[in-house]
Write an enzyme that holds these catalytic residues in place. Structure first.
Site, mmCIF file in Angstrom:
data_model
loop_
_atom_site.group_PDB
_atom_site.id
_atom_site.type_symbol
_atom_site.label_atom_id
_atom_site.label_comp_id
_atom_site.label_asym_id
_atom_site.label_seq_id
_atom_site.Cartn_x
_atom_site.Cartn_y
_atom_site.Cartn_z
ATOM 1 N N MET A 17 0.856 -1.189 0.000
ATOM 2 C CA MET A 17 0.000 0.000 0.000
ATOM 3 C C MET A 17 0.898 1.247 0.000
ATOM 4 O O MET A 17 2.017 1.214 0.514
ATOM 5 C CB MET A 17 -0.910 0.006 1.237
ATOM 6 C CG MET A 17 -1.939 -1.111 1.233
ATOM 7 S SD MET A 17 -2.956 -1.128 2.727
ATOM 8 C CE MET A 17 -3.880 0.415 2.562
ATOM 9 N N THR A 22 -1.804 2.828 -7.793
ATOM 10 C CA THR A 22 -2.922 3.495 -8.471
ATOM 11 C C THR A 22 -2.411 4.664 -9.317
ATOM 12 O O THR A 22 -2.901 4.880 -10.436
ATOM 13 C CB THR A 22 -3.981 3.949 -7.449
ATOM 14 O OG1 THR A 22 -4.403 2.794 -6.707
ATOM 15 C CG2 THR A 22 -5.184 4.560 -8.135
ATOM 16 N N ASP A 91 -8.711 -2.056 -10.746
ATOM 17 C CA ASP A 91 -7.987 -1.619 -9.550
ATOM 18 C C ASP A 91 -8.438 -2.449 -8.351
ATOM 19 O O ASP A 91 -9.508 -3.061 -8.367
ATOM 20 C CB ASP A 91 -8.239 -0.124 -9.298
ATOM 21 C CG ASP A 91 -7.201 0.494 -8.372
ATOM 22 O OD1 ASP A 91 -6.086 -0.070 -8.248
ATOM 23 O OD2 ASP A 91 -7.482 1.543 -7.767
ATOM 24 N N GLU A 92 -7.609 -2.482 -7.311
ATOM 25 C CA GLU A 92 -7.904 -3.205 -6.057
ATOM 26 C C GLU A 92 -8.196 -4.678 -6.320
ATOM 27 O O GLU A 92 -9.156 -5.256 -5.786
ATOM 28 C CB GLU A 92 -9.082 -2.537 -5.319
ATOM 29 C CG GLU A 92 -8.876 -1.071 -5.006
ATOM 30 C CD GLU A 92 -7.788 -0.807 -3.955
ATOM 31 O OE1 GLU A 92 -7.237 -1.776 -3.386
ATOM 32 O OE2 GLU A 92 -7.471 0.383 -3.753
ATOM 33 N N ALA A 93 -7.346 -5.294 -7.132
ATOM 34 C CA ALA A 93 -7.538 -6.704 -7.508
ATOM 35 C C ALA A 93 -7.549 -7.618 -6.290
ATOM 36 O O ALA A 93 -8.157 -8.700 -6.320
ATOM 37 C CB ALA A 93 -6.441 -7.127 -8.477
ATOM 38 N N CYS A 151 11.667 3.356 9.280
ATOM 39 C CA CYS A 151 13.116 3.507 9.070
ATOM 40 C C CYS A 151 13.493 4.196 7.762
ATOM 41 O O CYS A 151 14.670 4.498 7.553
ATOM 42 C CB CYS A 151 13.799 2.146 9.151
ATOM 43 S SG CYS A 151 13.458 1.101 7.706
HETATM 44 N N1 LIG Z 1 4.936 5.607 3.158
HETATM 45 C C1 LIG Z 1 4.734 6.121 1.951
HETATM 46 N N2 LIG Z 1 5.583 5.832 0.929
HETATM 47 C C2 LIG Z 1 5.389 6.374 -0.291
HETATM 48 N N3 LIG Z 1 4.341 7.168 -0.627
HETATM 49 C C3 LIG Z 1 3.437 7.462 0.329
HETATM 50 C C4 LIG Z 1 3.595 6.962 1.661
HETATM 51 N N4 LIG Z 1 2.549 7.418 2.392
HETATM 52 C C5 LIG Z 1 1.769 8.157 1.557
HETATM 53 N N5 LIG Z 1 2.292 8.189 0.312
HETATM 54 C C6 LIG Z 1 1.648 8.865 -0.827
HETATM 55 O O1 LIG Z 1 0.936 7.867 -1.549
HETATM 56 C C7 LIG Z 1 1.109 8.086 -2.942
HETATM 57 C C8 LIG Z 1 0.829 6.774 -3.688
HETATM 58 O O2 LIG Z 1 -0.571 6.560 -3.649
HETATM 59 P P1 LIG Z 1 -1.277 5.393 -4.473
HETATM 60 O O3 LIG Z 1 -0.907 5.462 -5.921
HETATM 61 O O4 LIG Z 1 -2.734 5.492 -4.128
HETATM 62 O O5 LIG Z 1 -0.625 4.088 -3.812
HETATM 63 P P2 LIG Z 1 -1.180 2.589 -3.791
HETATM 64 O O6 LIG Z 1 -2.222 2.456 -4.873
HETATM 65 O O7 LIG Z 1 0.029 1.748 -4.050
HETATM 66 O O8 LIG Z 1 -1.724 2.386 -2.408
HETATM 67 C C9 LIG Z 1 2.519 8.604 -3.038
HETATM 68 O O9 LIG Z 1 2.763 9.321 -4.234
HETATM 69 C C10 LIG Z 1 2.619 9.517 -1.816
HETATM 70 O O10 LIG Z 1 2.073 10.788 -2.121
HETATM 71 C C1 LIG Z 2 -2.918 -5.405 3.578
HETATM 72 C C2 LIG Z 2 -4.406 -5.447 3.499
HETATM 73 C C3 LIG Z 2 -5.094 -4.459 2.837
HETATM 74 N N1 LIG Z 2 -6.451 -4.483 2.786
HETATM 75 C C4 LIG Z 2 -7.167 -3.402 2.087
HETATM 76 C C5 LIG Z 2 -6.859 -2.022 2.578
HETATM 77 C C6 LIG Z 2 -7.113 -1.160 1.368
HETATM 78 O O1 LIG Z 2 -8.517 -0.880 1.345
HETATM 79 C C7 LIG Z 2 -6.741 -2.070 0.192
HETATM 80 C C8 LIG Z 2 -5.382 -1.783 -0.408
HETATM 81 O O2 LIG Z 2 -5.398 -0.510 -1.016
HETATM 82 P P1 LIG Z 2 -4.152 0.154 -1.793
HETATM 83 O O3 LIG Z 2 -4.785 0.765 -3.020
HETATM 84 O O4 LIG Z 2 -3.165 -0.915 -2.130
HETATM 85 O O5 LIG Z 2 -3.612 1.204 -0.906
HETATM 86 O O6 LIG Z 2 -6.741 -3.396 0.731
HETATM 87 C C9 LIG Z 2 -7.162 -5.524 3.365
HETATM 88 O O7 LIG Z 2 -8.405 -5.576 3.288
HETATM 89 N N2 LIG Z 2 -6.480 -6.513 4.013
HETATM 90 C C10 LIG Z 2 -5.132 -6.522 4.119
HETATM 91 O O8 LIG Z 2 -4.563 -7.467 4.734
HETATM 92 ZN ZN LIG Z 3 11.670 -0.214 8.132
#
Ligand SMILES: Nc1ncnc2c1ncn2[C@@H]1O[C@H](COP(=O)(O)OP(=O)(O)O)[C@@H](O)[C@H]1O
Ligand SMILES: Cc1cn([C@H]2C[C@H](O)[C@@H](COP(=O)(O)O)O2)c(=O)[nH]c1=O
Ligand SMILES: [Zn+2]
Length: 195
Positions: A17, A22, A91-93, A151
């Site tokens: 995450m 996305t 998305d969210e596969a 970290c």
């Molecule tokens: N710990 C983190 N590491 C990197 N990006 C982060 C973090 N926390 C928040 N972000 C934000 O989240 C964005 C990515 O969001 P998103 O594309 O929705 O990620 P994902 O779909 O993988 O959950 C980054 O560009 C940054 O602005």
């Molecule tokens: C690790 C984990 C995640 N989820 C859920 C939490 C979020 O709604 C999505 C992941 O969203 P992202 O676009 O990758 O940020 O999955 C969950 O239900 N259970 C889990 O263990």
């Molecule tokens: Zn760490």
């Protein structure tokens, strides 16, 4: 990115995450749009974080999507709703059941470019099906890293926090959420309660 062939293919964007899955999905869709390709975007009914009908990133960007059932035969709605589009994005596969694998395979066999995004690990750091299966079958896989909130190293794991404390190993797998319940962590900083 792909040689011109008769067949379609599957691209998977995975990782922890907050790793930018996305954002990367939306970047690919913007480029496909510039190329004049027709696009259909889908998300599971389960994920209600960004409102009913958009795929949204943690940084606030979004794209209109159709909401489809996440389980059973209902997942085939993705294929049924198509109307000749070249690109199918999902998305969210991680919220879909195993049927998503068959749907993606059928779409690729039908000549579609299928772009799938989802996290590959549960909060227990176990494979989050069906994403790992799709990664095995895909032509292209990108595994992205976030930044570990503890970290600052690259983060591959999803830390679930309940009232600020690490989640218990026996907690349910599905918990829709974002910053209020999850942090990106590296292998060393990821923890689980086992008491
Ligand atoms: N710990 C983190 N590491 C990197 N990006 C982060 C973090 N926390 C928040 N972000 C934000 O989240 C964005 C990515 O969001 P998103 O594309 O929705 O990620 P994902 O779909 O993988 O959950 C980054 O560009 C940054 O602005
Ligand atoms: C690790 C984990 C995640 N989820 C859920 C939490 C979020 O709604 C999505 C992941 O969203 P992202 O676009 O990758 O940020 O999955 C969950 O239900 N259970 C889990 O263990
Ligand atoms: Zn760490």
């Amino acid at each position: 990115m792909h040689a011109i062939t008769q067949s379609g293919w599957i691209e998977v964007i995975s990782g922890s995450m907050f790793s930018g899955k996305t954002e990367e999905l939306l970047r690919r869709l913007r480029r496909a749009e510039i190329a004049g390709q027709e696009i259909s975007v889908f998300k599971p009914q389960l994920d209600d974080r960004y409102g009913e009908t958009t795929v949204g990133s943690h940084a606030g960007r979004s794209w209109e999507a159709s909401v489809v059932p996440s389980e059973g035969e209902g997942v085939w709605q993705i294929a049924e709703e198509l109307n000749g589009e070249d690109v199918v994005a999902i998305d969210e596969a991680n919220f879909f059941s195993a049927e998503l694998v068959d749907v993606c395979e059928a779409l690729a066999a039908d000549g579609k470019r299928v772009v799938v995004s989802g996290t590959d690990q549960t909060f227990r750091a176990e494979p989050f099906e069906p994403v790992p299966q799709l990664m095995a079958l895909a032509e292209y896989v990108d595994k992205l890293q976030a930044i570990c909130t503890i970290c600052g190293e690259p983060a591959t794991r999803n830390q679930r926090l309940i009232d600020g404390e690490p989640a218990h190993v026996d907690d349910p797998t599905i918990l829709v959420g974002a910053e209020e319940s999850y942090e990106a962590r590296c292998r060393n900083c990821h923890t689980l309660r086992r008491d």
